[in-house]
Design an enzyme around this catalytic site. Structure first.
Site, PDB file in Angstrom:
ATOM      1  N   LYS A  32      34.345  62.725  45.249  1.00  0.00           N
ATOM      2  CA  LYS A  32      33.356  63.758  45.577  1.00  0.00           C
ATOM      3  C   LYS A  32      33.729  65.122  44.997  1.00  0.00           C
ATOM      4  O   LYS A  32      34.873  65.382  44.651  1.00  0.00           O
ATOM      5  CB  LYS A  32      33.128  63.811  47.090  1.00  0.00           C
ATOM      6  CG  LYS A  32      32.248  62.625  47.523  1.00  0.00           C
ATOM      7  CD  LYS A  32      31.817  62.662  48.960  1.00  0.00           C
ATOM      8  CE  LYS A  32      30.876  61.459  49.211  1.00  0.00           C
ATOM      9  NZ  LYS A  32      30.645  61.240  50.642  1.00  0.00           N
ATOM     10  N   ARG A  44      35.480  54.575  52.450  1.00  0.00           N
ATOM     11  CA  ARG A  44      34.442  54.078  51.528  1.00  0.00           C
ATOM     12  C   ARG A  44      34.789  54.605  50.142  1.00  0.00           C
ATOM     13  O   ARG A  44      34.775  55.819  49.931  1.00  0.00           O
ATOM     14  CB  ARG A  44      33.079  54.605  52.003  1.00  0.00           C
ATOM     15  CG  ARG A  44      31.912  54.124  51.164  1.00  0.00           C
ATOM     16  CD  ARG A  44      30.600  54.690  51.686  1.00  0.00           C
ATOM     17  NE  ARG A  44      29.491  54.292  50.856  1.00  0.00           N
ATOM     18  CZ  ARG A  44      29.151  54.885  49.714  1.00  0.00           C
ATOM     19  NH1 ARG A  44      29.828  55.920  49.269  1.00  0.00           N
ATOM     20  NH2 ARG A  44      28.128  54.432  49.021  1.00  0.00           N
TER      21      ARG A  44
HETATM   22  N1  PMM Z   1      28.641  58.932  50.639  1.00  0.00           N
HETATM   23  C1  PMM Z   1      27.724  58.564  49.725  1.00  0.00           C
HETATM   24  C2  PMM Z   1      26.847  57.498  49.982  1.00  0.00           C
HETATM   25  N2  PMM Z   1      26.927  56.798  51.138  1.00  0.00           N
HETATM   26  N3  PMM Z   1      27.927  56.425  53.227  1.00  0.00           N
HETATM   27  C3  PMM Z   1      28.823  56.782  54.148  1.00  0.00           C
HETATM   28  N4  PMM Z   1      28.894  56.079  55.298  1.00  0.00           N
HETATM   29  N5  PMM Z   1      29.682  57.819  53.969  1.00  0.00           N
HETATM   30  C4  PMM Z   1      29.668  58.575  52.833  1.00  0.00           C
HETATM   31  O1  PMM Z   1      30.455  59.533  52.740  1.00  0.00           O
HETATM   32  C5  PMM Z   1      28.718  58.248  51.820  1.00  0.00           C
HETATM   33  C6  PMM Z   1      27.845  57.143  52.062  1.00  0.00           C
HETATM   34  C7  PMM Z   1      27.627  59.309  48.440  1.00  0.00           C
HETATM   35  O2  PMM Z   1      28.601  58.856  47.538  1.00  0.00           O
HETATM   36  P1  PMM Z   1      28.305  57.785  46.345  1.00  0.00           P
HETATM   37  O3  PMM Z   1      27.163  58.350  45.528  1.00  0.00           O
HETATM   38  O4  PMM Z   1      29.576  57.733  45.571  1.00  0.00           O
HETATM   39  O5  PMM Z   1      27.932  56.456  46.910  1.00  0.00           O
END
Ligand code: PMM
Length: 274
Positions: free
Chosen positions: A206, A245
């Site tokens: 991030k 995650r």
């Molecule tokens: N971050 C993203 C998408 N989904 N779900 C949860 N539970 N927690 C998060 O911090 C989260 C998520 C955005 O990141 P990505 O684009 O790399 O998937």
């Protein structure tokens, strides 16, 4: 617990466009399991800051075939969606967990649907859709406010019939939060843990990590943030967080193994053991 990320989207911030093809997405999901992922989180809608929403049909077309194939191969799949209709279709295709970045706020049908489905549910802290979430990043005390707002989502889930024991909470790093907010939340996770539910944290690649590691040319590029992500995983594992995650899996498992080993006293078997 390591949740590997599989974004079947053209525009996610770190892997957008890479896994839009079903075969390529399935192969990446299998690779994440091969590395040891406990779950693979399949998403069909980017939530990067500023992103526009995908239509429900587009989201369904992206995630359902991938979930069906990975589940059929015996893999544990979660679906990253804010829509009840997508959650229902994903569980029908084999998903075992619904990861809702809006914590039930984006779709009034989500919490009743999760209650009916009887699956595990991640409620993430969220204040609004990606196209305007930067405007919502205003807090007096970010840890206190995120804790209060997540407690309200937990209550709403329980009121809708979701089993409290199936709810996992997530502070939602980067969602209506700037870098300072993210670091404050990471420092204050024990206040979130006091809500009594397991915590999931998504820091992987991030922007706040890019800012932390910025050089003269600007923020560290997205693909060069994984070592910092691994350091965060080690610290989170040591502090008792339930899951992370992440885009990479094996390095996170290694970090967790180190944290676990450092926190337990080894049994000394005698001189030959030294
Ligand atoms: N971050 C993203 C998408 N989904 N779900 C949860 N539970 N927690 C998060 O911090 C989260 C998520 C955005 O990141 P990505 O684009 O790399 O998937």
């Amino acid at each position: 617990m390591v949740m590997g990320i599989l974004n079947v989207t053209p525009d996610s911030f770190s892997d957008g466009g890479e896994f839009l093809d079903v075969d390529v997405a399935v192969a990446h999901g299998l690779a994440l399991f091969g590395e040891g992922a406990d779950l693979v989180d399949v998403g069909g809608e980017s939530t990067r800051p500023g992103a526009q929403r995908a239509s429900v049909d587009t989201e369904l077309a992206r995630v359902v075939p991938v979930i069906r194939r990975l589940s059929a191969a015996g893999m544990s799949i979660s679906v990253d969606t804010m829509r009840a209709e997508v959650a229902v279709a994903a569980v029908a295709a084999g998903a075992v967990l619904v990861n809702d970045v809006s914590g039930g706020l984006a779709d009034p049908g989500m919490l009743p649907a999760v209650a009916d489905l009887g699956v595990d549910y991640v409620a993430m802290h969220w204040r609004g859709h990606s196209d305007h979430m930067a405007d919502l990043a205003a807090y007096q005390d970010v840890v206190a406010e995120v804790t209060t707002e997540l407690a309200a989502r937990l209550s709403a889930a329980v009121d809708a019939g979701v089993d409290a024991n199936r709810v996992i909470l997530d502070p939602g790093l980067g969602f209506a939060k700037n870098a300072e907010h993210n670091w404050a939340l990471l420092r204050g996770l024990e206040r979130l843990a006091a809500l009594g539910r397991p915590l999931l944290v998504g820091a992987s690649r991030k922007r706040f990590l890019g800012e932390l590691l910025a050089g003269p040319d600007g923020p560290r590029p997205v693909r060069e943030r994984d070592d910092a992500g691994m350091a965060i995983t080690a610290l989170l594992a040591a502090s008792g967080v339930w899951g992370v995650r992440t885009h990479t899996v094996r390095p996170q498992l290694d970090a967790i193994a180190v944290a676990a080993r450092m926190s337990t006293q080894a049994t000394w078997a005698g001189p030959a053991d030294r």
